[in-house]
Design an enzyme around this catalytic site. Sequence first.
Site, short mmCIF file in Angstrom:
data_model
loop_
_atom_site.label_atom_id
_atom_site.label_comp_id
_atom_site.label_asym_id
_atom_site.label_seq_id
_atom_site.Cartn_x
_atom_site.Cartn_y
_atom_site.Cartn_z
N GLY A 69 -16.04 44.26 54.18
CA GLY A 69 -15.58 43.79 52.88
C GLY A 69 -16.28 42.47 52.58
O GLY A 69 -17.34 42.17 53.15
N ALA A 104 -15.60 39.31 53.33
CA ALA A 104 -15.77 38.37 54.46
C ALA A 104 -16.81 38.90 55.45
O ALA A 104 -17.69 38.16 55.88
CB ALA A 104 -14.43 38.14 55.15
N SER A 122 -17.67 49.43 60.40
CA SER A 122 -16.52 49.56 59.50
C SER A 122 -16.04 51.00 59.47
O SER A 122 -16.83 51.93 59.55
CB SER A 122 -16.91 49.13 58.09
N ALA A 169 -9.85 43.93 44.20
CA ALA A 169 -9.45 42.61 43.69
C ALA A 169 -9.89 42.53 42.23
O ALA A 169 -10.98 42.96 41.89
CB ALA A 169 -10.09 41.50 44.51
N PHE A 176 -4.93 30.64 36.18
CA PHE A 176 -4.30 31.47 37.20
C PHE A 176 -3.06 30.77 37.73
O PHE A 176 -2.93 29.55 37.61
CB PHE A 176 -5.30 31.74 38.35
N ASP A 194 -5.87 46.86 61.46
CA ASP A 194 -6.53 47.16 62.74
C ASP A 194 -7.00 45.89 63.46
O ASP A 194 -6.86 45.77 64.68
CB ASP A 194 -7.75 48.08 62.52
N GLN A 235 2.83 38.13 51.17
CA GLN A 235 2.91 37.82 49.74
C GLN A 235 3.29 39.04 48.92
O GLN A 235 2.69 40.10 49.04
CB GLN A 235 1.56 37.30 49.25
N HIS A 276 3.12 40.29 45.26
CA HIS A 276 2.49 40.04 43.97
C HIS A 276 3.50 40.42 42.90
O HIS A 276 4.16 41.46 43.01
CB HIS A 276 1.23 40.89 43.83
N LEU A 298 -1.93 47.56 41.46
CA LEU A 298 -1.92 46.18 40.97
C LEU A 298 -2.28 46.05 39.50
O LEU A 298 -3.25 46.61 39.02
CB LEU A 298 -2.94 45.38 41.81
N GLU A 316 -3.01 39.30 38.01
CA GLU A 316 -2.42 38.06 37.53
C GLU A 316 -3.15 37.53 36.30
O GLU A 316 -2.60 36.77 35.51
CB GLU A 316 -2.50 37.02 38.66
N ARG A 318 2.98 32.70 43.08
CA ARG A 318 3.43 34.10 43.16
C ARG A 318 4.80 34.26 43.82
O ARG A 318 5.59 35.10 43.40
CB ARG A 318 2.40 34.92 43.93
N HIS A 364 1.34 42.55 48.81
CA HIS A 364 -0.03 42.39 48.33
C HIS A 364 -0.97 41.77 49.35
O HIS A 364 -2.13 42.14 49.45
CB HIS A 364 0.01 41.52 47.07
N GLU A 402 -8.92 37.90 54.97
CA GLU A 402 -7.47 38.13 55.11
C GLU A 402 -7.10 38.38 56.57
O GLU A 402 -5.96 38.12 56.98
CB GLU A 402 -7.03 39.30 54.22
N ARG A 456 -0.14 32.04 49.35
CA ARG A 456 -1.50 31.87 48.84
C ARG A 456 -1.50 31.81 47.32
O ARG A 456 -0.74 32.52 46.67
CB ARG A 456 -2.36 33.05 49.29
N GLY A 508 -3.16 32.78 43.83
CA GLY A 508 -4.04 33.81 43.32
C GLY A 508 -5.43 33.24 43.10
O GLY A 508 -5.56 32.11 42.62
#
Lengths: 241, 566
Positions: B14, B16, B37, B49, B117, B212, B231, B233, B243, B246, B277, B345, B369, B380, B382
């Site tokens: 992803g 990161a 992955s 997102a 936000f 995992d 969290q 949302h 989702l 926001e 949130r 979320h 994450e 956190r 948003g």
Amino acid sequence: MPEAKIVVKRFDPKTGKFYNKEYMVPYSKDTMVLDALIYIKENIDRDLSFRYSCRMAVCGSCGMVINKRPALACETPIAKLTQPVYIEPLYNFPIIKDLVVNIDDFLDKLMKIKPYIIKKTKEPEEEHIIFSEQQEIFRYASVCINCLLCYAACPVYSSDEKYYGPAALSLLYRYYMDPRDEGKEERIEIASNKDAIWKCTFVGECSNVCPKGVDPAFNIQRLKIIVSTSILKSLILPKLK
Amino acid sequence: MDRFEYDILIIGAGAAGLRAAIEAASYNPKLRVAVISKVYPMRSHTVSAEGGTAAVLKEYDNFDLHAWDTVKGSDFLADQNAVELFVKLCPKEIIQLEHWGCLWNRDKKGKIDVRAFGGMSVKRTVYAADKTGFYILHTLFQRSLLYENIERFDEWFVTSLIIENNRFCGLTAINIKDGSFHIFKGKSVIIATGGAGQIYAFTTNATINTGDGYAIAYRAGIPLKDMEFVQFHPTGIPGKGLLITEAARGEGGYLLNNEYERFMKRYAPEKMELAARDVVSRAMYFEILKGKGFKGPYGDYIGLDIRHLGSKVIEEKLPTVKEMAEKFAGVDPLKELIPVRPVVHYFMGGVHVNINTESPVAGVFSAGEAACISINGANRLGSNSLSECLVFGAIAGRNAAIFASEHDFCNLPQESIIKEEKRIFEGILKRERGIPQAEIKYELKRVMDEKVGIIRNEEGLLEACSKIIKLKEKFKNVSVEDKSNIYNTDFINVLELDFMLDVAEAVAFSALYRRETRGAHYRNDYPNRNDEKYLAHTLIYKTNGEPRIEYLPVVITRWKPVERKY
């Protein structure tokens, strides 16, 4: 709850055989084809294989052919389909198991079109100044989720696997249009490859099935104009000198 | 069994993981980087997102303000040194992505635009329509194709880390396409596997988010940090949990109860719908509890009203909101309220790492994450999470590359490999006749929703902990019905469930022992924040019996905890 009759075209890699299997699945107006497949896996056939993840039509995992039309299972409501609902793996790709196909060929094609900004001059310190008008005219072409429904619908790709295909060529167009990109000549060369844009016969099925409005058929025609113009220029310009 | 050898192993593709891969690969082109992955990179959950990614880019904004908003949002549980570093590095990452082709929305001067936000004092959320995660992921993925020293293992499932003498040696993984088991030798590893929303029933998270990375770290003896902070949302679509960003409120949307009242004025008079949130989600929950929700087929809900924004704003800035409302909630947001409910979320907690993304085990790094540094503390804000993936993904990539340059491979301990192979192929795959994984999975999801949800207390948490222990026992009787090798998702789902049970244990036990209310962790039996006792991170360690809990003081540099109001 009413029950829907769903027929899945399955493939057993051990025997190499295809077979149709029929399932009855309870559904409401909110039940998507993906929900039905998950129901089958959890309650009837635990060995049914299919890909899925986001459930919101953006990860591109659950492309399959539903009642002869390539679609994303997560956004296709059962209630709107003619029954029995017939589900097949994506056309034009090698099948691994059941509804899971091998998409490596697409990844090769993606590499071929250089899906990144080509920069020859120095990067600016801050961001490039780009006005919304410059960017929004090709944004639609940038939202491809690589679900590959367009390859499943493409009659050219179906008979000629060397063809770069709608999604890859759309991304080529997207990068060509990007004001930051300095690889215009390379991109015209890529587009001119014998397996690229000239193979497209403008049937337009890719654009019909695209769940994100990328409109590959149009983008490929645009590339044809861009390439033709550049050929014309190269023919005419020396004479003008 | 193949043995692969790479300098740096990255688990997860992803935002990161890919940011880390690019950084590591460009740090030294001689270093070989493997990205492993369980899905193709473009399927990673970053893609979902929507709203945006925070950075101080405008002259009216400054680092101190972004840091303060983040610390306040965290209910003072964030490590302030990490937050200060984070906010300073965000702008560089946003510009970097712009250079790589990301189609950020622009302001009238042609510069990167920002939107409002929740919990942010000023407009500082950079966005690309409401497909920000999609753009970040595809930009990073496509860019990563340029680096010849990045090799990908798509649809490979990592099952364990191999660690000896507190030093990373390698990992074990299954190739999902043919079911084969393999060893990866590596000098360093980056865990970038995202969150674990799937341990709950009602979640925005993709089905791949089974935690995992948390589980493999936890099993390898690395503590998880702050796992009780989950969290909610405010705006998930009832039923499916999908989702609504926001940004719908950032662009001016209202939340209405069944009296068509903007009830947030009673809970957060200043920030209203754009409070943090945890505050908004709880307010919605209380409104519903008071009978002020609308009635719907999936329970009571709150109305999200964006009608007054007009079709131009909605088409240009919130196209996904419109699409989601129409497709998955069956309403036309130009004419009707969108039904919404608070939904699981994001995990503020994760693999315990420091400001350099290093875990206590040499050579094991983590980002995104999956990691807990912590910049998010108890809640956190948003649009901080995508930025976190970029900033700390890059730091992890660089530090893992430096580590790999300075260390050699170590010898793989054979016993742990054999043990892992036996656990999976003899213990799980060969088990004849047993219960299907789905049965345990739904029992787990139910207890997490009911007892470890938005409102918690001692009794419920004790019940959840004992239920999870029972489910772990029951898991010993789970069988894989599909015995084939090729793309066997029944098998992979069982391995995921095994991990989910460990993650749920960490969440429930951490929540049980934190007898206070802070950020997303709301205890109605301890309704106040208790800084004397709990201004500290929870560290949870796996043992043979109940997990062990320790506490680690929060790093405070400049902002002393004060009462949190919006």
